[in-house]
Design an enzyme around this catalytic site. Structure first.
Site, PDB file in Angstrom:
ATOM      1  N   GLU A 217      -5.000   1.378   2.449  1.00  0.00           N
ATOM      2  CA  GLU A 217      -5.005   0.142   3.254  1.00  0.00           C
ATOM      3  C   GLU A 217      -5.180   0.477   4.722  1.00  0.00           C
ATOM      4  O   GLU A 217      -5.847  -0.236   5.466  1.00  0.00           O
ATOM      5  CB  GLU A 217      -3.687  -0.621   3.058  1.00  0.00           C
ATOM      6  CG  GLU A 217      -3.647  -2.008   3.698  1.00  0.00           C
ATOM      7  CD  GLU A 217      -3.224  -2.048   5.160  1.00  0.00           C
ATOM      8  OE1 GLU A 217      -3.458  -3.067   5.819  1.00  0.00           O
ATOM      9  OE2 GLU A 217      -2.672  -1.046   5.667  1.00  0.00           O
ATOM     10  N   GLU A 218      -4.588   1.588   5.135  1.00  0.00           N
ATOM     11  CA  GLU A 218      -4.595   1.944   6.556  1.00  0.00           C
ATOM     12  C   GLU A 218      -5.969   2.383   7.058  1.00  0.00           C
ATOM     13  O   GLU A 218      -6.174   2.522   8.256  1.00  0.00           O
ATOM     14  CB  GLU A 218      -3.553   3.041   6.841  1.00  0.00           C
ATOM     15  CG  GLU A 218      -2.107   2.605   6.593  1.00  0.00           C
ATOM     16  CD  GLU A 218      -1.594   1.584   7.601  1.00  0.00           C
ATOM     17  OE1 GLU A 218      -2.366   1.120   8.448  1.00  0.00           O
ATOM     18  OE2 GLU A 218      -0.397   1.251   7.515  1.00  0.00           O
TER      19      GLU A 218
ATOM     20  N   ASP B  96       6.322   0.234   7.301  1.00  0.00           N
ATOM     21  CA  ASP B  96       4.917  -0.038   6.942  1.00  0.00           C
ATOM     22  C   ASP B  96       4.465   0.954   5.894  1.00  0.00           C
ATOM     23  O   ASP B  96       3.956   1.993   6.224  1.00  0.00           O
ATOM     24  CB  ASP B  96       4.058   0.041   8.203  1.00  0.00           C
ATOM     25  CG  ASP B  96       2.613  -0.330   7.952  1.00  0.00           C
ATOM     26  OD1 ASP B  96       2.296  -0.826   6.865  1.00  0.00           O
ATOM     27  OD2 ASP B  96       1.789  -0.104   8.851  1.00  0.00           O
TER      28      ASP B  96
ATOM     29  N   ASP C 134      -0.256   4.295   1.156  1.00  0.00           N
ATOM     30  CA  ASP C 134      -0.619   5.225   2.233  1.00  0.00           C
ATOM     31  C   ASP C 134       0.091   4.890   3.539  1.00  0.00           C
ATOM     32  O   ASP C 134       0.517   3.757   3.758  1.00  0.00           O
ATOM     33  CB  ASP C 134      -2.140   5.226   2.445  1.00  0.00           C
ATOM     34  CG  ASP C 134      -2.696   3.843   2.780  1.00  0.00           C
ATOM     35  OD1 ASP C 134      -2.250   2.842   2.170  1.00  0.00           O
ATOM     36  OD2 ASP C 134      -3.573   3.742   3.654  1.00  0.00           O
TER      37      ASP C 134
ATOM     38  N   HIS D 157       0.832  -1.209   0.000  1.00  0.00           N
ATOM     39  CA  HIS D 157       0.000   0.000   0.000  1.00  0.00           C
ATOM     40  C   HIS D 157       0.862   1.253   0.000  1.00  0.00           C
ATOM     41  O   HIS D 157       1.976   1.260   0.538  1.00  0.00           O
ATOM     42  CB  HIS D 157      -0.995  -0.007   1.163  1.00  0.00           C
ATOM     43  CG  HIS D 157      -0.401  -0.105   2.527  1.00  0.00           C
ATOM     44  ND1 HIS D 157       0.030   0.994   3.232  1.00  0.00           N
ATOM     45  CD2 HIS D 157      -0.181  -1.169   3.345  1.00  0.00           C
ATOM     46  CE1 HIS D 157       0.479   0.606   4.423  1.00  0.00           C
ATOM     47  NE2 HIS D 157       0.378  -0.710   4.507  1.00  0.00           N
TER      48      HIS D 157
END
Ligand code: ZN
Length: 410
Positions: free
Chosen positions: A151-152, A117, A86, A84
């Site tokens: 995604e977050e 991440d 974001d 991802h």
């Protein structure tokens, strides 16, 4: 092909680190992310790799970017390498480095939101492809390196919808790789399953009236009943975890009261209280049974109690880690040959891999980060340059292995 000179390899490493830092400096941070600069960056990456890129929009302003390396047998199911774009917000005053500067310190660590991440993984996929191409390696299967939004915030405007589109179907994905989790020890964590997330908003209506009375059927009594049930259950799950050191958090179901609302003033019994729970259901827990249990509790709590689901997903079948899954065998073969200790676990949180599994495609969550403190969503998130570069080499092996998996004969 002749082995490359040290100077060449150094140049590749430098390029990889520069690309990583450039990606980290694009503030794709929630809320209200503008992905334009990120898409532009990925377009440049595709150009430098001499690979085609496509940008899909399932939701406006939420691009899904896919860079494709076509295999020599392009009719075989492809490999999806997902990450991802974001990142979660920062509390800048708690950071010792600017969170979007991608500073390199004296210990050779890169500080930035997204360094663990999961911008590292996105760049590592691309740099692994760059190295394989330079070395003249070809793979049977097509690789699709995907960069997805949001995604977050649950993947709702990203992967969750994308997997149900014709465009996704056309990618003919046979297996997906996605993010894992850093490990502070020598062992790497690997996810083949995730807990199922249910967010429950439970409405408890009741008879309103004066705060001095002893009315029947009040909202407060229903809340009390439910809190008892949920917290007794929570205690049991906590005990299970304490009693068995082999279990991880993801092997039990967690429930937590996260919000409460209702009421107007002290001497008025209100017509409703609302309580919100965050539930994470382990794959070992039959989701139908869980549904029956909470429905039963609500019924017992009293008349009119009902559940509003802010988030609720069906049970997702874990990706099999046995001989029936040739992709897993290929993944394991690669990590075994590298001498890596990989521990399969259930992911305690949620990643986009669950949406891929939801449409019946095996997916493995893996971030090649070990001996590193877990700083996902934390202040001063960083990744060591050496770990980052080692991760590229790990992916080179993994991609060659899963990219050449023979067609499954069933
Ligand atoms: Zn992530």
């Amino acid at each position: 092909m002749a082995s490359q000179s040290t100077a060449d390899k150094d140049a590749l490493d430098t390029q990889a680190v520069n690309n990583f830092r450039e990606y980290l400096r694009i503030p794709t941070v929630h809320p209200n992310i503008n992905y334009d600069a990120c898409v532009k960056f990925l377009e440049n990456q595709a150009k430098s790799l001499d690979l085609p890129i496509k940008v899909y929009h399932v939701v406006p302003k939420k691009p899904i970017v896919i860079i494709t390396w076509t295999g020599t047998e392009p009719t075989l199911p492809s490999i999806l390498l997902n990450s991802h774009m974001d990142v979660v917000p920062v509390f800048e005053e708690k950071w010792t480095h600017k969170p979007f500067a991608a500073d390199l310190d004296e210990q050779n660590n890169i500080y930035a939101r997204g360094s663990q991440d999961v911008k590292c993984v996105g760049i590592q996929y691309l740099e692994a492809v760059r190295r394989l191409k330079r070395d003249g390696v070809t793979l049977k299967r097509t690789l699709h390196v995907s960069f997805v939004p949001d995604e977050e915030t649950g993947g709702v405007d990203g992967m969750k919808q994308f997997v149900y589109t014709k465009d996704f179907q056309n990618l003919n994905v046979g297996m997906g790789l996605d993010e894992g989790m850093p490990s502070s020890s020598e062992k790497f964590a690997m996810f083949n399953a995730e807990r199922n997330i249910w967010h429950l908003i439970i409405h408890c209506p009741g008879k309103p009236g004066h705060g001095s009375l002893l009315l029947d059927n009040t909202a407060g009594e229903k809340v009390a009943y439910l809190l008892n049930k949920f917290y007794n259950f929570r205690k049991q799950e906590q005990q299970k975890l304490k009693d068995n050191s082999n279990l991880t958090l993801a092997d039990v179901t967690t429930v937590n009261l996260t919000q409460m609302s209702g009421g107007v003033q002290t001497n008025v019994i209100p017509p409703e209280f609302i309580i919100t729970f965050d539930c994470r259901i382990t794959p070992q827990h039959d989701i139908k049974k869980w549904q029956e249990t909470i429905d039963q509790w609500c019924k017992e709590a009293g008349p009119g109690v009902w559940i509003e689901y802010e988030q609720k997903e069906d049970q997702v079948t874990p990706t099999k880690l046995d001989n029936s899954n040739p992709y897993w065998l290929a993944f394991k073969d690669a990590t075994d040959k590298l001498g890596l200790k990989v521990k399969p676990v259930t992911c305690p949180g949620g990643t986009d891999a669950r949406f891929v599994r939801m449409v019946g495609i095996p997916a493995i969550g893996f971030s090649p980060i070990n001996n590193t403190p877990l700083l996902l969503h934390n202040h001063d998130e960083y990744l060591g340059v050496d770990t980052f570069l080692k991760g590229i080499k790990i992916y080179c092996k993994i991609l060659v292995s899963i990219g050449n998996v023979e067609e499954k004969t069933e």
